[in-house]
Design a protein around this motif. Structure first.
Motif, PDB file in Angstrom:
ATOM      1  N   ARG A 150      -0.661 -71.756  47.293  1.00  0.00           N
ATOM      2  CA  ARG A 150      -2.032 -71.247  47.192  1.00  0.00           C
ATOM      3  C   ARG A 150      -2.022 -69.759  46.859  1.00  0.00           C
ATOM      4  NH1 ARG A 150      -5.815 -71.714  52.281  1.00  0.00           N
ATOM      5  NH2 ARG A 150      -3.821 -72.524  52.934  1.00  0.00           N
ATOM      6  N   ARG A 151      -1.114 -69.012  47.481  1.00  0.00           N
ATOM      7  CA  ARG A 151      -1.013 -67.576  47.203  1.00  0.00           C
ATOM      8  C   ARG A 151      -0.655 -67.341  45.742  1.00  0.00           C
ATOM      9  NH1 ARG A 151       3.015 -63.496  47.245  1.00  0.00           N
ATOM     10  NH2 ARG A 151       4.564 -65.092  47.675  1.00  0.00           N
ATOM     11  N   TRP A 152       0.287 -68.144  45.210  1.00  0.00           N
ATOM     12  CA  TRP A 152       0.664 -68.011  43.803  1.00  0.00           C
ATOM     13  C   TRP A 152      -0.492 -68.360  42.875  1.00  0.00           C
ATOM     14  CZ3 TRP A 152       4.149 -65.183  41.745  1.00  0.00           C
ATOM     15  CH2 TRP A 152       5.312 -64.882  42.437  1.00  0.00           C
ATOM     16  N   ARG A 153      -1.288 -69.364  43.236  1.00  0.00           N
ATOM     17  CA  ARG A 153      -2.446 -69.723  42.398  1.00  0.00           C
ATOM     18  C   ARG A 153      -3.462 -68.588  42.360  1.00  0.00           C
ATOM     19  NH1 ARG A 153      -1.756 -74.740  44.833  1.00  0.00           N
ATOM     20  NH2 ARG A 153      -3.408 -74.307  46.334  1.00  0.00           N
ATOM     21  N   VAL A 154      -3.743 -68.006  43.520  1.00  0.00           N
ATOM     22  CA  VAL A 154      -4.698 -66.890  43.570  1.00  0.00           C
ATOM     23  C   VAL A 154      -4.150 -65.703  42.774  1.00  0.00           C
ATOM     24  CG1 VAL A 154      -5.774 -65.183  45.097  1.00  0.00           C
ATOM     25  CG2 VAL A 154      -5.776 -67.596  45.740  1.00  0.00           C
ATOM     26  N   ALA A 155      -2.903 -65.338  43.031  1.00  0.00           N
ATOM     27  CA  ALA A 155      -2.297 -64.212  42.316  1.00  0.00           C
ATOM     28  C   ALA A 155      -2.245 -64.482  40.808  1.00  0.00           C
ATOM     29  CB  ALA A 155      -0.900 -63.935  42.859  1.00  0.00           C
ATOM     30  N   GLY A 156      -1.923 -65.707  40.430  1.00  0.00           N
ATOM     31  CA  GLY A 156      -1.869 -66.061  39.014  1.00  0.00           C
ATOM     32  C   GLY A 156      -3.225 -65.973  38.341  1.00  0.00           C
ATOM     33  N   ALA A 157      -4.256 -66.468  39.019  1.00  0.00           N
ATOM     34  CA  ALA A 157      -5.602 -66.414  38.451  1.00  0.00           C
ATOM     35  C   ALA A 157      -6.065 -64.968  38.277  1.00  0.00           C
ATOM     36  CB  ALA A 157      -6.582 -67.178  39.338  1.00  0.00           C
ATOM     37  N   LEU A 158      -5.801 -64.127  39.254  1.00  0.00           N
ATOM     38  CA  LEU A 158      -6.194 -62.721  39.150  1.00  0.00           C
ATOM     39  C   LEU A 158      -5.382 -61.997  38.076  1.00  0.00           C
ATOM     40  CD1 LEU A 158      -6.666 -61.898  42.935  1.00  0.00           C
ATOM     41  CD2 LEU A 158      -8.437 -62.348  41.236  1.00  0.00           C
ATOM     42  N   ALA A 166      -9.502 -53.585  37.413  1.00  0.00           N
ATOM     43  CA  ALA A 166      -8.220 -53.738  38.112  1.00  0.00           C
ATOM     44  C   ALA A 166      -8.389 -53.442  39.594  1.00  0.00           C
ATOM     45  CB  ALA A 166      -7.170 -52.812  37.498  1.00  0.00           C
ATOM     46  N   TRP A 167      -9.155 -52.426  39.931  1.00  0.00           N
ATOM     47  CA  TRP A 167      -9.409 -52.100  41.338  1.00  0.00           C
ATOM     48  C   TRP A 167     -10.184 -53.219  42.018  1.00  0.00           C
ATOM     49  CZ3 TRP A 167     -11.396 -46.409  40.594  1.00  0.00           C
ATOM     50  CH2 TRP A 167     -10.318 -45.592  40.250  1.00  0.00           C
ATOM     51  N   VAL A 168     -11.178 -53.752  41.313  1.00  0.00           N
ATOM     52  CA  VAL A 168     -11.976 -54.850  41.876  1.00  0.00           C
ATOM     53  C   VAL A 168     -11.096 -56.070  42.139  1.00  0.00           C
ATOM     54  CG1 VAL A 168     -13.813 -56.517  41.344  1.00  0.00           C
ATOM     55  CG2 VAL A 168     -14.185 -54.074  40.945  1.00  0.00           C
ATOM     56  N   LEU A 169     -10.243 -56.409  41.190  1.00  0.00           N
ATOM     57  CA  LEU A 169      -9.348 -57.550  41.390  1.00  0.00           C
ATOM     58  C   LEU A 169      -8.383 -57.312  42.546  1.00  0.00           C
ATOM     59  CD1 LEU A 169      -8.498 -58.691  37.756  1.00  0.00           C
ATOM     60  CD2 LEU A 169     -10.121 -59.685  39.357  1.00  0.00           C
ATOM     61  N   THR A 170      -7.927 -56.083  42.695  1.00  0.00           N
ATOM     62  CA  THR A 170      -7.081 -55.752  43.840  1.00  0.00           C
ATOM     63  C   THR A 170      -7.850 -55.947  45.140  1.00  0.00           C
ATOM     64  OG1 THR A 170      -5.830 -54.150  42.526  1.00  0.00           O
ATOM     65  CG2 THR A 170      -5.707 -53.929  44.924  1.00  0.00           C
ATOM     66  N   GLY A 171      -9.099 -55.524  45.165  1.00  0.00           N
ATOM     67  CA  GLY A 171      -9.942 -55.731  46.347  1.00  0.00           C
ATOM     68  C   GLY A 171     -10.181 -57.195  46.631  1.00  0.00           C
ATOM     69  N   GLY A 192     -19.486 -37.091  23.370  1.00  0.00           N
ATOM     70  CA  GLY A 192     -18.343 -37.084  24.267  1.00  0.00           C
ATOM     71  C   GLY A 192     -18.162 -38.353  25.079  1.00  0.00           C
ATOM     72  N   LEU A 193     -19.100 -39.300  24.970  1.00  0.00           N
ATOM     73  CA  LEU A 193     -18.993 -40.546  25.743  1.00  0.00           C
ATOM     74  C   LEU A 193     -19.158 -41.727  24.792  1.00  0.00           C
ATOM     75  CD1 LEU A 193     -18.696 -41.839  28.534  1.00  0.00           C
ATOM     76  CD2 LEU A 193     -21.183 -41.825  28.712  1.00  0.00           C
ATOM     77  N   SER A 194     -18.018 -42.308  24.430  1.00  0.00           N
ATOM     78  CA  SER A 194     -18.033 -43.419  23.479  1.00  0.00           C
ATOM     79  C   SER A 194     -17.911 -44.755  24.205  1.00  0.00           C
ATOM     80  CB  SER A 194     -16.881 -43.269  22.486  1.00  0.00           C
ATOM     81  OG  SER A 194     -15.653 -43.442  23.156  1.00  0.00           O
ATOM     82  N   VAL A 195     -18.141 -45.821  23.454  1.00  0.00           N
ATOM     83  CA  VAL A 195     -17.979 -47.175  23.985  1.00  0.00           C
ATOM     84  C   VAL A 195     -16.544 -47.373  24.458  1.00  0.00           C
ATOM     85  CG1 VAL A 195     -17.994 -49.621  23.369  1.00  0.00           C
ATOM     86  CG2 VAL A 195     -19.830 -48.139  22.566  1.00  0.00           C
ATOM     87  N   GLY A 196     -15.576 -46.837  23.703  1.00  0.00           N
ATOM     88  CA  GLY A 196     -14.173 -46.974  24.075  1.00  0.00           C
ATOM     89  C   GLY A 196     -13.858 -46.341  25.417  1.00  0.00           C
ATOM     90  N   ILE A 197     -14.404 -45.169  25.678  1.00  0.00           N
ATOM     91  CA  ILE A 197     -14.174 -44.505  26.959  1.00  0.00           C
ATOM     92  C   ILE A 197     -14.796 -45.311  28.093  1.00  0.00           C
ATOM     93  CG2 ILE A 197     -14.751 -42.462  28.339  1.00  0.00           C
ATOM     94  CD1 ILE A 197     -14.431 -40.824  25.751  1.00  0.00           C
ATOM     95  N   VAL A 198     -15.996 -45.796  27.888  1.00  0.00           N
ATOM     96  CA  VAL A 198     -16.667 -46.588  28.922  1.00  0.00           C
ATOM     97  C   VAL A 198     -15.903 -47.881  29.191  1.00  0.00           C
ATOM     98  CG1 VAL A 198     -18.769 -47.876  29.472  1.00  0.00           C
ATOM     99  CG2 VAL A 198     -18.944 -45.589  28.479  1.00  0.00           C
ATOM    100  N   LEU A 199     -15.499 -48.577  28.137  1.00  0.00           N
ATOM    101  CA  LEU A 199     -14.751 -49.819  28.332  1.00  0.00           C
ATOM    102  C   LEU A 199     -13.381 -49.572  28.958  1.00  0.00           C
ATOM    103  CD1 LEU A 199     -15.624 -51.924  25.155  1.00  0.00           C
ATOM    104  CD2 LEU A 199     -16.510 -52.161  27.482  1.00  0.00           C
ATOM    105  N   GLY A 200     -12.737 -48.474  28.609  1.00  0.00           N
ATOM    106  CA  GLY A 200     -11.463 -48.129  29.242  1.00  0.00           C
ATOM    107  C   GLY A 200     -11.632 -47.889  30.736  1.00  0.00           C
ATOM    108  N   TYR A 231      -7.575 -56.643  29.848  1.00  0.00           N
ATOM    109  CA  TYR A 231      -6.782 -55.590  29.204  1.00  0.00           C
ATOM    110  C   TYR A 231      -6.511 -55.914  27.742  1.00  0.00           C
ATOM    111  CZ  TYR A 231      -3.118 -52.191  28.319  1.00  0.00           C
ATOM    112  OH  TYR A 231      -2.378 -51.180  27.782  1.00  0.00           O
ATOM    113  N   LEU A 232      -6.112 -57.159  27.473  1.00  0.00           N
ATOM    114  CA  LEU A 232      -5.850 -57.546  26.087  1.00  0.00           C
ATOM    115  C   LEU A 232      -7.127 -57.460  25.246  1.00  0.00           C
ATOM    116  CD1 LEU A 232      -3.814 -58.578  24.027  1.00  0.00           C
ATOM    117  CD2 LEU A 232      -4.398 -60.896  24.726  1.00  0.00           C
ATOM    118  N   GLY A 233      -8.243 -57.856  25.819  1.00  0.00           N
ATOM    119  CA  GLY A 233      -9.515 -57.728  25.106  1.00  0.00           C
ATOM    120  C   GLY A 233      -9.808 -56.283  24.741  1.00  0.00           C
ATOM    121  N   PHE A 234      -9.582 -55.392  25.697  1.00  0.00           N
ATOM    122  CA  PHE A 234      -9.798 -53.967  25.438  1.00  0.00           C
ATOM    123  C   PHE A 234      -8.865 -53.469  24.330  1.00  0.00           C
ATOM    124  CE2 PHE A 234      -8.509 -49.546  26.403  1.00  0.00           C
ATOM    125  CZ  PHE A 234      -9.706 -48.917  26.125  1.00  0.00           C
TER     126      PHE A 234
END
Length: 92
Positions: free
Chosen positions: A16-24, A68-73, A53-61, A32-35
């Motif tokens: 179960r731990r591997w499934r959760v970790a794998g899904a995340l 990543a922080w949310v997934l860690t949480g 000074g604020l582009s779509v790329g900066i916001v998406l980055g 990341y690949l989409g970005f």
């Protein structure tokens, strides 16, 4: 027989731990690949400026890093609520 039952429960918990970790992990890789693909193949979109000074790329980055922080949480919350309590139960 009693030990075998604990072994099976521990194997199920580990799976179960591997499934959760794998899904995340897959969720993070997709984000990341989409970005990266947007950076590589849609520069006009990524260069579009919301304000100077604020582009779509900066916001998406920044959102990719925040994701990543949310997934860690999410993982920490799951581990604290489900995994740790199940592991403690198996240790008793």
């Amino acid at each position: 027989m009693y030990g075998n039952s604990k072994d099976e429960a521990l194997k199920a918990l580990a799976a179960r731990r591997w499934r959760v970790a794998g899904a995340l992990t897959v969720a993070m890789l997709v984000a990341y690949l989409g970005f990266i693909l947007l950076v590589a193949f849609n520069r006009p979109l990524m260069g579009h400026q919301f304000v100077p000074g604020l582009s779509v790329g900066i916001v998406l980055g920044a959102l990719t890093i925040l994701f990543a922080w949310v997934l860690t949480g999410v993982y920490m919350s799951w581990a604290n609520r489900k995994y740790d309590s199940a592991l403690d139960e198996l240790r008793r």
